[in-house]
Scaffold this motif. Structure first.
Motif, PDB file in Angstrom:
ATOM      1  N   GLN A   1      11.373  99.473 -56.406  1.00 54.79           N
ATOM      2  CA  GLN A   1      10.144 100.310 -56.249  1.00 54.79           C
ATOM      3  C   GLN A   1       9.760 100.503 -54.789  1.00 54.79           C
ATOM      4  O   GLN A   1       9.566  99.391 -54.210  1.00 54.79           O
ATOM      5  CB  GLN A   1       9.205  99.583 -57.456  1.00 54.79           C
ATOM      6  N   ARG A   2       9.023 101.681 -54.793  1.00 55.14           N
ATOM      7  CA  ARG A   2       8.483 101.926 -53.537  1.00 55.14           C
ATOM      8  C   ARG A   2       7.544 103.038 -54.008  1.00 55.14           C
ATOM      9  O   ARG A   2       6.308 103.016 -53.143  1.00 55.14           O
ATOM     10  CB  ARG A   2       9.410 102.626 -52.362  1.00 55.14           C
TER      11      ARG A   2
ATOM     12  N   MET B   1       9.947  84.438 -59.301  1.00 51.78           N
ATOM     13  CA  MET B   1       9.357  84.954 -57.969  1.00 51.78           C
ATOM     14  C   MET B   1       8.035  85.329 -58.038  1.00 51.78           C
ATOM     15  O   MET B   1       7.508  85.676 -59.097  1.00 51.78           O
ATOM     16  CB  MET B   1      10.545  85.886 -57.313  1.00 51.78           C
ATOM     17  N   ILE B   2       7.242  85.096 -56.949  1.00 52.96           N
ATOM     18  CA  ILE B   2       6.115  85.738 -56.743  1.00 52.96           C
ATOM     19  C   ILE B   2       5.911  87.023 -56.650  1.00 52.96           C
ATOM     20  O   ILE B   2       6.614  87.725 -56.148  1.00 52.96           O
ATOM     21  CB  ILE B   2       5.131  84.896 -55.447  1.00 52.96           C
ATOM     22  N   ILE B   3       5.001  87.749 -57.576  1.00 48.95           N
ATOM     23  CA  ILE B   3       4.898  89.070 -57.574  1.00 48.95           C
ATOM     24  C   ILE B   3       3.579  89.112 -56.493  1.00 48.95           C
ATOM     25  O   ILE B   3       2.457  88.753 -56.896  1.00 48.95           O
ATOM     26  CB  ILE B   3       4.415  89.531 -58.866  1.00 48.95           C
ATOM     27  N   ASP B   4       3.788  89.805 -55.390  1.00 51.05           N
ATOM     28  CA  ASP B   4       2.598  89.621 -54.406  1.00 51.05           C
ATOM     29  C   ASP B   4       1.692  90.944 -54.420  1.00 51.05           C
ATOM     30  O   ASP B   4       0.842  91.033 -53.659  1.00 51.05           O
ATOM     31  CB  ASP B   4       3.239  89.744 -52.870  1.00 51.05           C
ATOM     32  N   GLN B   5       2.106  91.720 -55.286  1.00 48.66           N
ATOM     33  CA  GLN B   5       1.164  92.998 -55.523  1.00 48.66           C
ATOM     34  C   GLN B   5       1.336  93.840 -56.917  1.00 48.66           C
ATOM     35  O   GLN B   5       2.552  93.678 -57.340  1.00 48.66           O
ATOM     36  CB  GLN B   5       1.326  94.198 -54.389  1.00 48.66           C
ATOM     37  N   ASP B   6       0.450  94.693 -57.449  1.00 52.30           N
ATOM     38  CA  ASP B   6       0.689  95.195 -58.770  1.00 52.30           C
ATOM     39  C   ASP B   6       1.872  96.261 -58.365  1.00 52.30           C
ATOM     40  O   ASP B   6       1.701  96.909 -57.200  1.00 52.30           O
ATOM     41  CB  ASP B   6      -0.427  95.966 -59.150  1.00 52.30           C
ATOM     42  N   VAL B   7       2.867  96.518 -59.074  1.00 53.93           N
ATOM     43  CA  VAL B   7       3.911  97.335 -59.031  1.00 53.93           C
ATOM     44  C   VAL B   7       4.428  98.210 -60.577  1.00 53.93           C
ATOM     45  O   VAL B   7       4.248  97.402 -61.461  1.00 53.93           O
ATOM     46  CB  VAL B   7       5.056  96.744 -58.397  1.00 53.93           C
ATOM     47  N   ALA B   8       4.049  99.255 -60.234  1.00 57.63           N
ATOM     48  CA  ALA B   8       4.380 100.198 -61.453  1.00 57.63           C
ATOM     49  C   ALA B   8       5.929 100.548 -61.397  1.00 57.63           C
ATOM     50  O   ALA B   8       6.279 101.239 -60.379  1.00 57.63           O
ATOM     51  CB  ALA B   8       3.465 101.464 -61.871  1.00 57.63           C
ATOM     52  N   SER B   9       6.982 100.628 -62.319  1.00 60.08           N
ATOM     53  CA  SER B   9       8.154 101.201 -62.236  1.00 60.08           C
ATOM     54  C   SER B   9       8.266 102.404 -62.179  1.00 60.08           C
ATOM     55  O   SER B   9       7.834 103.088 -63.103  1.00 60.08           O
ATOM     56  CB  SER B   9       9.053 100.492 -63.384  1.00 60.08           C
TER      57      SER B   9
ATOM     58  N   TYR C   1       4.472  95.318 -63.315  1.00 60.45           N
ATOM     59  CA  TYR C   1       4.425  94.049 -62.598  1.00 60.45           C
ATOM     60  C   TYR C   1       3.211  93.822 -62.046  1.00 60.45           C
ATOM     61  O   TYR C   1       2.758  94.334 -61.139  1.00 60.45           O
ATOM     62  CB  TYR C   1       5.727  93.969 -61.648  1.00 60.45           C
ATOM     63  N   LYS C   2       2.616  92.910 -62.727  1.00 61.57           N
ATOM     64  CA  LYS C   2       1.197  92.385 -62.185  1.00 61.57           C
ATOM     65  C   LYS C   2       1.113  91.119 -61.084  1.00 61.57           C
ATOM     66  O   LYS C   2       1.825  90.386 -61.181  1.00 61.57           O
ATOM     67  CB  LYS C   2       0.277  92.159 -63.187  1.00 61.57           C
ATOM     68  N   LYS C   3       0.328  91.350 -60.139  1.00 67.77           N
ATOM     69  CA  LYS C   3       0.098  90.455 -59.079  1.00 67.77           C
ATOM     70  C   LYS C   3      -0.042  89.091 -59.500  1.00 67.77           C
ATOM     71  O   LYS C   3      -0.649  88.849 -60.389  1.00 67.77           O
ATOM     72  CB  LYS C   3      -0.980  90.734 -57.976  1.00 67.77           C
ATOM     73  N   SER C   4       0.549  88.096 -58.922  1.00 67.15           N
ATOM     74  CA  SER C   4       0.399  86.459 -59.353  1.00 67.15           C
ATOM     75  C   SER C   4       0.584  85.746 -58.381  1.00 67.15           C
ATOM     76  O   SER C   4       1.570  86.059 -57.417  1.00 67.15           O
ATOM     77  CB  SER C   4       1.439  86.218 -60.594  1.00 67.15           C
ATOM     78  N   ASN C   5      -0.364  84.698 -58.341  1.00 72.32           N
ATOM     79  CA  ASN C   5      -0.085  83.826 -57.008  1.00 72.32           C
ATOM     80  C   ASN C   5       0.749  82.728 -57.378  1.00 72.32           C
ATOM     81  O   ASN C   5       1.086  81.763 -56.377  1.00 72.32           O
ATOM     82  CB  ASN C   5      -1.338  83.340 -56.737  1.00 72.32           C
ATOM     83  N   LYS C   6       1.458  82.681 -58.733  1.00 74.89           N
ATOM     84  CA  LYS C   6       2.440  81.783 -59.024  1.00 74.89           C
ATOM     85  C   LYS C   6       3.730  82.284 -59.245  1.00 74.89           C
ATOM     86  O   LYS C   6       3.500  83.529 -59.953  1.00 74.89           O
ATOM     87  CB  LYS C   6       1.751  80.913 -60.175  1.00 74.89           C
ATOM     88  N   PRO C   7       4.726  81.791 -59.084  1.00 75.98           N
ATOM     89  CA  PRO C   7       6.214  82.542 -59.511  1.00 75.98           C
ATOM     90  C   PRO C   7       6.204  82.780 -61.096  1.00 75.98           C
ATOM     91  O   PRO C   7       5.519  82.220 -61.982  1.00 75.98           O
ATOM     92  CB  PRO C   7       7.144  81.485 -59.430  1.00 75.98           C
ATOM     93  N   VAL C   8       6.540  84.260 -61.045  1.00 74.76           N
ATOM     94  CA  VAL C   8       6.830  84.658 -62.709  1.00 74.76           C
ATOM     95  C   VAL C   8       8.199  84.879 -62.742  1.00 74.76           C
ATOM     96  O   VAL C   8       9.015  85.042 -61.982  1.00 74.76           O
ATOM     97  CB  VAL C   8       5.978  86.179 -62.380  1.00 74.76           C
ATOM     98  N   HIS C   9       8.313  84.583 -64.317  1.00 71.88           N
ATOM     99  CA  HIS C   9       9.884  84.434 -64.534  1.00 71.88           C
ATOM    100  C   HIS C   9      10.219  85.997 -64.962  1.00 71.88           C
ATOM    101  O   HIS C   9       9.544  86.850 -65.719  1.00 71.88           O
ATOM    102  CB  HIS C   9      10.201  83.595 -65.822  1.00 71.88           C
ATOM    103  N   LEU C  10      11.430  86.543 -64.179  1.00 74.63           N
ATOM    104  CA  LEU C  10      11.902  87.989 -64.233  1.00 74.63           C
ATOM    105  C   LEU C  10      13.233  87.818 -64.946  1.00 74.63           C
ATOM    106  O   LEU C  10      14.014  86.889 -64.433  1.00 74.63           O
ATOM    107  CB  LEU C  10      11.898  88.646 -63.150  1.00 74.63           C
ATOM    108  N   GLU C  11      13.490  88.536 -66.099  1.00 68.15           N
ATOM    109  CA  GLU C  11      14.859  88.826 -66.476  1.00 68.15           C
ATOM    110  C   GLU C  11      15.682  89.575 -65.428  1.00 68.15           C
ATOM    111  O   GLU C  11      14.852  90.286 -64.540  1.00 68.15           O
ATOM    112  CB  GLU C  11      14.775  89.639 -67.978  1.00 68.15           C
ATOM    113  N   ALA C  12      16.946  89.708 -65.640  1.00 67.66           N
ATOM    114  CA  ALA C  12      17.631  90.302 -64.752  1.00 67.66           C
ATOM    115  C   ALA C  12      17.391  91.753 -64.494  1.00 67.66           C
ATOM    116  O   ALA C  12      17.205  92.094 -63.141  1.00 67.66           O
ATOM    117  CB  ALA C  12      19.159  90.172 -64.967  1.00 67.66           C
TER     118      ALA C  12
END
Length: 375
Positions: free
Chosen positions: A250-251, A189-197, A230-241
């Motif tokens: 995250q919010r 899935m695409i990561i549309d913004q930087d997210v810190a857990s 989780y770094k923003k990417s314009n291409k789908p990124v593979h995420l493990e479960a």
């Protein structure tokens, strides 16, 4: 809308897996010759009392007609001694022509009218919508029934949206989501913004609690130490479960907090649907059975008078390209300077009218900002 040949995944006798994660189970059942997969999906707990109805056998079965509204609720795993919280509340609206599905989220902190619910001794009052399921689930002696709680949540969402009645409902726990993604070997899935857990370290292990937050739950942000990024990417990124489930939780630290999280959860649903319909899944009977089994074990479903297979047949023309995720704008509600929760902006009432009148497509043409940018 003309369907192109590649919009459906050809498989055996045209298996249709629609909607992903919850929808993967709810309506993505099986139109296959073999009975094994159907029995796997039948393993999902079916309980029409979710909708406060008698079991299907007690009513005359009617065709699925007109626009349909489905209430989907994600909860953290809970035992019967812990009140369930509806951390993800998504409504799926399918117009009468079955051309597509519209998904919109109800913020967990939405400040709403919670109706009286005598079963649990709940009086009518105002509170955050996330409380409805917990309050409605009370059955006495410190015990909780998730399915009973869903009934009050359903009534509360009905009051907030004006949708008189949901045609189907489903509860799935986030542990179930994880099992499904594991069965599919992760999700892209695409990561549309930087997210810190807020919750996990880079290696996936829980973050440490601050010394001042040990042994109690009074800290709003109790964790410290390295964070998974989780770094923003314009291409789908593979995420493990574990990464996918952590990302969509995250919010904190996000510009629009829970509204960003809602968008990520909707994107996750679409990504899972796309993955479920990929060749890697649908052409591998073993993996398909594994995915179906993982979903069935984690789901409580109510289809009114209709089974999961009935829903699959009814919604078989809808594909992942036919899913539109909706952004419902809102902001903090502070009538006396004290934050009580979130409130939708007035134009959201117009959207709910469009849902009730089966003209969402027309509304979105006039209000394009309601459509989420999927990246």
């Amino acid at each position: 809308m003309t369907k192109s040949a590649k919009r459906r995944a050809p498989l055996w006798s045209r298996l249709t897996l629609v909607f992903g994660c919850v929808f993967l189970v709810l309506s993505g059942a099986t139109l296959v010759t073999g009975q094994a997969l159907m029995s796997k999906y039948a393993g999902a707990v079916t309980d029409n009392t979710l909708l406060d109805e008698q079991p299907a056998e007690a009513a005359t079965k009617k065709d699925l007609k007109g626009p349909l509204n489905i209430l989907l609720v994600g909860i953290d795993p809970r035992d019967e001694s812990t009140a369930p919280l509806s951390d993800s509340i998504i409504v799926a609206h399918i117009p009468e022509d079955r051309s597509r599905a519209y998904l919109f989220s109800m913020p967990r902190d939405l400040y709403v009218d919670i109706p009286s619910f005598p079963k649990a001794g709940v009086n009518a009052h105002q509170a955050k919508i996330n409380a409805a399921m917990a309050l409605g689930s009370q059955i006495g002696n410190g015990k909780y029934d998730v399915k009973q709680g869903f009934q009050l949540l359903s009534k509360t969402v009905s009051g907030a949206t004006g949708i008189k009645k949901f045609d189907a409902g489903a509860i799935i726990n986030f542990g179930g989501f994880k099992k499904i993604v594991e069965a599919m070997d992760g999700v892209d899935m695409i990561i549309d913004q930087d997210v810190a857990s807020e919750h996990l370290q880079p290696n996936g292990k829980p973050r440490a609690r601050k010394p001042s937050c040990q042994g109690h739950h009074r800290c709003s942000r109790p964790y410290t130490g390295p964070q998974k990024q989780y770094k923003k990417s314009n291409k789908p990124v593979h995420l493990e479960a574990w990464e996918a489930l952590d990302y969509v939780r995250q919010r904190y630290g996000l510009p629009r907090t829970d509204y960003d999280r809602q968008r990520h959860q909707q994107q996750f649903i679409k990504a899972m649907a796309k993955q479920a319909m990929s060749k890697d899944v649908v052409t591998d009977p073993g993996k398909l059975l594994k995915v179906a089994g993982a979903a069935g074990d984690s789901l409580t479903f109510a289809g009114g008078q209709h089974s999961i297979v009935d829903w699959a047949l009814e919604l078989r023309s809808i594909n992942t390209d036919d899913m539109t995720t909706i952004n419902l704008p809102g902001g903090g509600y502070q009538p006396n300077g004290d934050y009580l929760g979130e409130k939708f902006y007035p134009e959201v009432d117009e959207f709910f009218v469009a849902v009730r009148e089966n003209r969402v497509a027309e509304f979105l043409l006039d209000h394009p900002t309601f459509v989420n940018n999927e990246g």
